[in-house]
Write a protein that holds these residues in place. Structure first.
Motif, PDB file in Angstrom:
ATOM      1  N   CYS A  46      21.995  32.863  10.143  1.00  0.00           N
ATOM      2  CA  CYS A  46      22.400  31.553  10.676  1.00  0.00           C
ATOM      3  C   CYS A  46      23.453  30.867   9.809  1.00  0.00           C
ATOM      4  N   VAL A  48      26.776  29.441   8.516  1.00  0.00           N
ATOM      5  CA  VAL A  48      28.004  28.979   9.175  1.00  0.00           C
ATOM      6  C   VAL A  48      29.024  28.681   8.081  1.00  0.00           C
ATOM      7  N   LYS A 261      24.574  27.203  16.140  1.00  0.00           N
ATOM      8  CA  LYS A 261      24.337  28.562  15.636  1.00  0.00           C
ATOM      9  C   LYS A 261      22.837  28.887  15.641  1.00  0.00           C
TER      10      LYS A 261
END
Ligand code: PMP
Length: 390
Positions: A46, A48, A261
């Protein structure tokens, strides 16, 4: 209510290391740190990365009514609701992002009460007791002339326009709720912060006029401050957008991107099948929560000082089987009319007492979403209470 000093203890840095056995455990807030080990295990899935030149404009989607909502987040929210089956997100529904659902609650009050006719009374805001303690505070803190807190929906008998907030499953007591105000013509806000499979069986797709959800309780990412509303009426949606425009000119894009996300990763995990399929986030969350509830019920049964609500078992469309409820909060009641919050404080357990939620002090709310170490310490101390009161 918990003092400021108590909050400091609760928000102190939480690491997986052991907590000193004599420390105060603060379970007054619903800080969802319980999910952290799961997300740590997810590693970089996850992550980003945001380059310095990215996300600079105020605007995300100028053609959309909610012009500050990032299309990635809009897509991820709708996708996740479709996979979980907990809300209708057809194309004609408006998704509005907010800085937590806290901001959206205020946006809804503004939207429902404006423009105000100068001759009319402020809009009455009610919720059935026990109600989420922030509703009265958020409604009253600016002493608005547009709306005012009017207390328990069960005893509401004033004339004039009103709105009832329906929290289902409810904070603090985990019950499934419907409107109770005994009057025609009221508006309804459905706060569905806990309508996710780890807390309650998903029995149908919610399809109300105004629904609020939050990233905080869905996945545990309370610090991102992302919430969303799903709204049927265009004018209503436009007024909510106006409120957010005036109060914060939109919502952090960094936070939206991260939420997009994470929600997408969960949706993909939930939708995937096959022999190598790992436990998805909601299965994991539900297993964790039901395990905690089982342990708590065991301690409560053994010490005989408290009682807990019972919840009906129901068929969960998401899990495809009958499941128990495992609410985010334990709504503890002390027997013999004792002040439950005070009693627990003697054992260094800080909770939020019934009067904050519009009911008696024999009730108190305990967060079930703490880290394992805190939860286990809570159970140990709760188990000791028997001896002290006998
Ligand atoms: N509604 C309810 C019922 C809640 O319990 C909470 C969080 N405690 C909120 C709204 C606010 O959530 P957020 O973190 O998105 O502001």
């Amino acid at each position: 209510a918990a003092s400021a000093a108590d909050s400091v203890v609760s928000s102190a840095k939480k690491t997986p290391t052991a907590i000193p056995s004599d420390s105060v455990i603060n379970l007054a807030r619903g800080d969802p740190t319980m999910y952290q080990p799961y997300w740590r295990r997810m590693g970089d899935k996850c992550t980003v990365v945001i380059p310095g030149h990215d996300l600079m404009s105020y605007f995300s989607d100028p053609g959309n009514l909610c012009w500050f909502l990032m299309p990635e987040l809009d897509d991820a929210i709708r996708r996740l609701h479709r996979v979980v089956g907990n809300a209708v997100v057809d194309d004609d529904r408006y998704v509005i992002v907010g800085t937590g659902s806290t901001q959206l609650f205020q946006a809804v009050l503004f939207a429902l009460s404006s423009p105000q006719n100068p001759d009319t009374e402020p809009l009455s805001v009610v919720a059935a007791a026990p109600f989420y303690s922030s509703y009265p505070e958020e409604t009253e803190f600016l002493r608005s002339g547009l709306y005012k807190w009017a207390g328990d929906a069960y005893s509401f008998d004033k004339d004039g326009a009103y709105v009832e907030v329906i929290t289902s499953p409810n904070n603090p007591d985990g019950t499934i709720r419907e409107a109770v105000a005994n009057r025609e013509g009221g508006k309804l806000i459905h706060d569905l912060a806990y309508y996710w499979p780890q807390y309650t069986p998903i029995t149908s797709k919610a399809d109300y006029d105004i629904m609020l959800f939050t990233f905080s309780k869905a996945t545990g990412h309370a610090g991102s401050r992302i919430g969303w509303a799903i709204v049927k009426d265009k004018q209503m949606a436009a007024k909510m957008v106006k409120y957010i425009e005036l109060s914060s000119i939109g919502v952090s894009k960094e936070a939206q991107l991260r939420a997009a996300k994470i929600l997408e990763v969960i949706a993909v995990d939930c939708a995937s099948s096959g022999p190598d399929k790992e436990e998805n986030f909601f299965e994991h969350g539900h297993r964790l929560m039901s395990d905690r509830w089982e342990k708590l019920r065991e301690v409560v049964k053994r010490n005989g000082v408290f009682s807990l609500p019972k919840y009906p078992r129901d068929f969960c469309n998401f899990k495809g089987k009958d499941t128990d409820s495992s609410p985010a909060f334990a709504w503890l009641k002390a027997k013999d009319g004792l002040n439950c919050d005070n009693l627990l404080r003697e054992f260094k357990i800080i909770t939020r007492g019934g009067p904050n939620f519009g009911v008696d002090s024999e009730y108190t709310r305990v967060s079930m979403l703490s880290l394992d170490e805190e939860f286990n310490l809570f159970l140990e101390r709760l188990a000791e209470i028997k001896g002290a009161t006998n």
